[in-house]
Design an enzyme around this catalytic site. Structure first.
Site, short mmCIF file in Angstrom:
data_model
loop_
_atom_site.label_atom_id
_atom_site.label_comp_id
_atom_site.label_asym_id
_atom_site.label_seq_id
_atom_site.Cartn_x
_atom_site.Cartn_y
_atom_site.Cartn_z
N GLY A 109 24.74 41.99 81.89
CA GLY A 109 23.97 41.16 80.72
C GLY A 109 22.92 41.89 80.59
N TYR A 159 27.93 33.67 87.68
CA TYR A 159 27.15 32.82 88.57
C TYR A 159 27.40 32.28 89.31
CZ TYR A 159 24.78 37.78 87.95
OH TYR A 159 24.61 39.04 88.13
N HIS A 305 25.62 46.73 92.08
CA HIS A 305 25.25 46.09 90.94
C HIS A 305 24.10 47.24 89.85
CE1 HIS A 305 24.44 41.93 88.96
NE2 HIS A 305 24.23 42.84 88.23
N GLY A 338 27.93 54.97 89.66
CA GLY A 338 27.39 55.69 88.83
C GLY A 338 28.56 56.78 88.40
N GLY A 359 29.96 51.21 84.12
CA GLY A 359 28.92 50.36 83.06
C GLY A 359 28.07 51.10 82.35
C1 LIG Z 1 21.57 47.02 81.83
C2 LIG Z 1 23.15 45.73 83.63
C3 LIG Z 1 23.23 44.73 83.33
C4 LIG Z 1 23.61 44.63 84.51
N1 LIG Z 1 24.47 43.25 83.75
C5 LIG Z 1 25.18 42.70 84.89
C6 LIG Z 1 25.47 41.24 84.53
O1 LIG Z 1 25.26 40.74 84.00
N2 LIG Z 1 26.31 40.70 85.77
C7 LIG Z 1 26.92 41.69 86.60
O2 LIG Z 1 27.38 40.92 87.65
N3 LIG Z 1 26.47 43.31 86.75
C8 LIG Z 1 25.80 43.49 85.90
N4 LIG Z 1 25.48 44.70 86.00
C9 LIG Z 1 26.42 45.93 86.94
C10 LIG Z 1 27.42 46.75 87.17
O3 LIG Z 1 28.14 45.53 86.08
C11 LIG Z 1 28.25 47.14 87.76
O4 LIG Z 1 28.27 46.76 89.06
C12 LIG Z 1 27.39 48.44 87.44
O5 LIG Z 1 26.67 48.75 86.23
C13 LIG Z 1 28.47 49.79 87.79
O6 LIG Z 1 27.31 50.81 88.08
P1 LIG Z 1 26.70 52.11 86.23
O7 LIG Z 1 25.83 51.88 85.40
O8 LIG Z 1 26.26 53.36 87.11
O9 LIG Z 1 28.32 52.49 86.35
C14 LIG Z 1 24.37 45.60 85.00
C15 LIG Z 1 24.77 47.07 85.11
C16 LIG Z 1 23.31 47.03 83.87
C17 LIG Z 1 23.37 48.82 84.09
#
Ligand SMILES: Cc1cc2nc3c(=O)[nH]c(=O)nc-3n(C[C@H](O)[C@H](O)[C@H](O)COP(=O)(O)O)c2cc1C
Length: 409
Positions: A109, A159, A305, A338, A359
Site C-alpha cells: 500500500g 484489515y 510485513h 527479503g 514485495g
Molecule cells: C512499501 C510497502 C508497502 C506495504 N504495504 C502492505 C499492505 O498494504 N498490506 C500488507 O498486507 N502488506 C504490505 N506490505 C508488506 C508486503 O506485503 C510484504 O510482506 C513484504 O513486502 C515482503 O517483503 P519484501 O519486500 O522483502 O519482499 C508492504 C511492504 C512494502 C515494502
C-alpha cells in the site's frame, strides 16, 4: 540508503551500470537489468530520496529488515550430482489454478507515490507472467479496477475495519469481482514507526515537505507525474468516506478505520463471509498457524510485513520450518520477506513453503519502468529459479525439500 550497517541486501549490490542516465530517468533501461539489484538502483535514480524511502524503509532502526536479508542468506542449498536436469519446471498448482512459477506479487500500500497507476502496471505484469498479485487494502485504485488488468489473478488484501459493515462490504466486493483469495493481514494492527520517513517530513496521508519538493526537481520523470496529480489517492476507500471527501480526507477516514483490536473473532467472521481461499498473512509463531487452521484458514503467510512493525522481531525464514511442521498438511504455508534472488524462493520452497510472495523486488521494477520493469523483475527471478533448481539437481520445483538445505551453524 541503509540506516544501519548490514541493511544493504545481498543481490542488491550496485552493478556497473551500462545504460545512460537519460534511460534511467524514463525507466526505459530496465531491459538491461541483470539482477533485482540493478532494478533497485534504477528505482533509486528515478525517485526523489523521500519517495525512495517509502520503498526502502522499514520500522525504527531497520534491524528487522537487515536481519530478514541476513538470515535468508545464512542458509545454504546443497546440490545433488549426476541427475538429468535437461527439462526443468517451476509451474505450481495452487487453489485450483496452475501458475507459471512458485511466487506472486505481495500486496503493498501507499505505493501510488512511486509511479502513477503503479498498481495497474504491476497487474499488467502479473497477467503477462501468469502469477497471482496481492492487492493492498490501501490501494490507490479500486480492487475492481486493478482486477480488470489481471482477471482472476488478484488476491484481495484487507484489515478488518472498525466498522464491521465496511469489512463485510469489502468481502462482498472481492467476491463480486472474482478475487482468487482473501489475504487477511494480522501483523500491523497499529501503524509502524518509520523513522526514515518521519525525519524526512513525509506524512501519512502522503504529503511532501518543502525540502522534498525542492529535491524532487532533480527527478523530472517522477516530478512530471506528481504534478499531473492523482498519485496519493485511495480509491478503494473513497466510497466509505463522507461524500465530499478529497483524497486527503479519504486517507484520514481510512486511518480512522484501521482496527487495532482485530482478533481471532474477525477470522471466524471472515470465514463465514468468504467461501474462497482464506489466507492469514503475517504469521510467525507456530501456535498462531495452528489456531488459524483450526478456525478455517486455508493458508498462512509467514511474514514480518517487509520489516514493518516489531523491529525486534525474528527473521521469517527462521520461523518457517516451525510453522510448516505445526500447520499440518491441509494448510498451505507461504513465505515472504527479503526475496531478491530466485535462490531465495527455492530455499523457502525447500523449507516447506508451497508458494512465495515478493514485495520490493517487483516494486523496484515497476518504479523504474512500469509494467515492463515489473515484468523484468519477474523474468529475472524466474530465470534464477530455473538455474538454481538445475544446479541443485532437482528439475521439478515441486520436489524441493529439506534434503537440499543446510541450516546455518
Ligand atoms: C512499501 C510497502 C508497502 C506495504 N504495504 C502492505 C499492505 O498494504 N498490506 C500488507 O498486507 N502488506 C504490505 N506490505 C508488506 C508486503 O506485503 C510484504 O510482506 C513484504 O513486502 C515482503 O517483503 P519484501 O519486500 O522483502 O519482499 C508492504 C511492504 C512494502 C515494502
Amino acid at each position: 540508503m541503509a540506516a544501519v550497517p548490514g541493511t544493504e541486501p545481498q543481490g542488491a549490490t550496485r552493478a556497473p551500470l551500462r545504460w545512460k542516465e537519460g534511460e534511467a530517468m524514463t525507466g526505459g533501461a530496465t531491459g538491461h537489468a541483470v539482477s533485482i539489484g540493478d532494478l533497485r538502483e534504477l528505482a533509486r535514480r528515478r525517485l526523489p530520496r523521500v519517495i525512495y524511502g517509502v520503498l526502502e524503509g522499514a520500522s525504527e532502526d531497520e534491524r528487522l529488515l537487515a536481519l530478514t536479508y541476513e538470515r535468508l542468506r545464512a542458509w545454504s542449498l546443497v546440490p545433488r550430482r549426476l541427475r538429468d536436469v535437461s527439462v526443468r519446471t517451476q509451474a505450481t498448482e495452487l487453489f485450483g489454478r496452475t501458475w507459471s512459477s512458485c511466487f506472486g506479487i505481495a500486496p503493498t500500500g501507499t505505493i501510488g507515490v512511486l509511479r502513477r497507476d503503479i498498481e495497474f502496471h504491476l497487474a499488467d505484469a502479473a497477467r503477462q507472467a501468469n502469477i497471482p498479485i496481492g492487492v493492498s487494502g490501501a490501494s490507490a485504485r479500486t480492487h475492481e479496477a486493478i482486477a480488470e488488468h489481471a482477471p482472476g489473478q488478484v488476491w484481495s488484501q484487507l484489515y478488518a475495519a472498525t466498522d464491521p459493515a465496511i469489512t463485510r462490504n469489502l468481502v462482498e466486493r472481492a467476491e463480486a469481482f472474482g478475487a482468487g483469495a482473501l489475504l487477511w493481514t494480522v501483523d500491523l494492527n497499529i501503524a509502524a514507526k518509520n523513522d526514515r520517513l518521519i525525519r524526512a517530513g513525509f506524512g501519512v496521508p502522503p504529503r511532501l515537505s518543502l525540502g522534498a519538493k525542492v529535491e524532487a526537481l532533480r527527478h523530472p520523470g517522477w516530478l512530471l507525474e506528481y504534478l499531473r496529480g492523482g498519485m496519493a489517492r485511495l480509491d478503494q476507500w473513497a466510497q466509505y468516506a463522507p461524500a465530499d471527501a478529497d483524497p486527503m480526507a479519504v486517507h484520514r477516514f481510512y486511518l480512522s478505520q484501521r482496527n487495532a483490536c482485530q482478533s481471532w473473532r474477525e477470522l471466524e467472521l471472515l470465514r463465514k463471509l468468504w467461501k474462497g481461499p482464506l489466507i492469514v498473512k503475517g504469521i510467525l509463531h507456530a501456535d498462531d498457524a495452528v489456531r488459524a487452521a483450526e478456525l478455517g484458514a486455508d493458508g498462512v503467510v509467514v511474514s514480518n510485513h517487509g520489516g514493518f512493525g516489531l523491529d525486534h522481531g525474528p527473521a521469517p525464514i527462521d520461523m518457517l520450518p516451525g510453522v510448516v511442521s505445526a500447520a499440518g498438511e491441509k494448510t498451505v504455508v507461504m513465505y515472504e520477506g527479503g526475496i531478491l534472488r530466485g535462490s531465495d524462493i527455492v530455499l523457502a520452497r525447500c523449507l516447506g513453503a508451497r508458494f512465495c510472495f515478493v514485495g520490493r523486488a517487483t516494486l523496484y521494477g515497476a518504479s523504474a519502468g512500469g509494467a515492463t520493469g515489473a515484468l523484468r523483475a519477474i523474468d529475472i527471478l524466474k530465470d534464477e529459479i530455473d538455474r538454481t533448481i538445475g544446479h541443485l539437481g532437482c528439475p521439478d520445483a515441486r520436489d524441493l525439500g529439506p534434503g537440499y538445505v543446510r541450516a546455518p551453524a
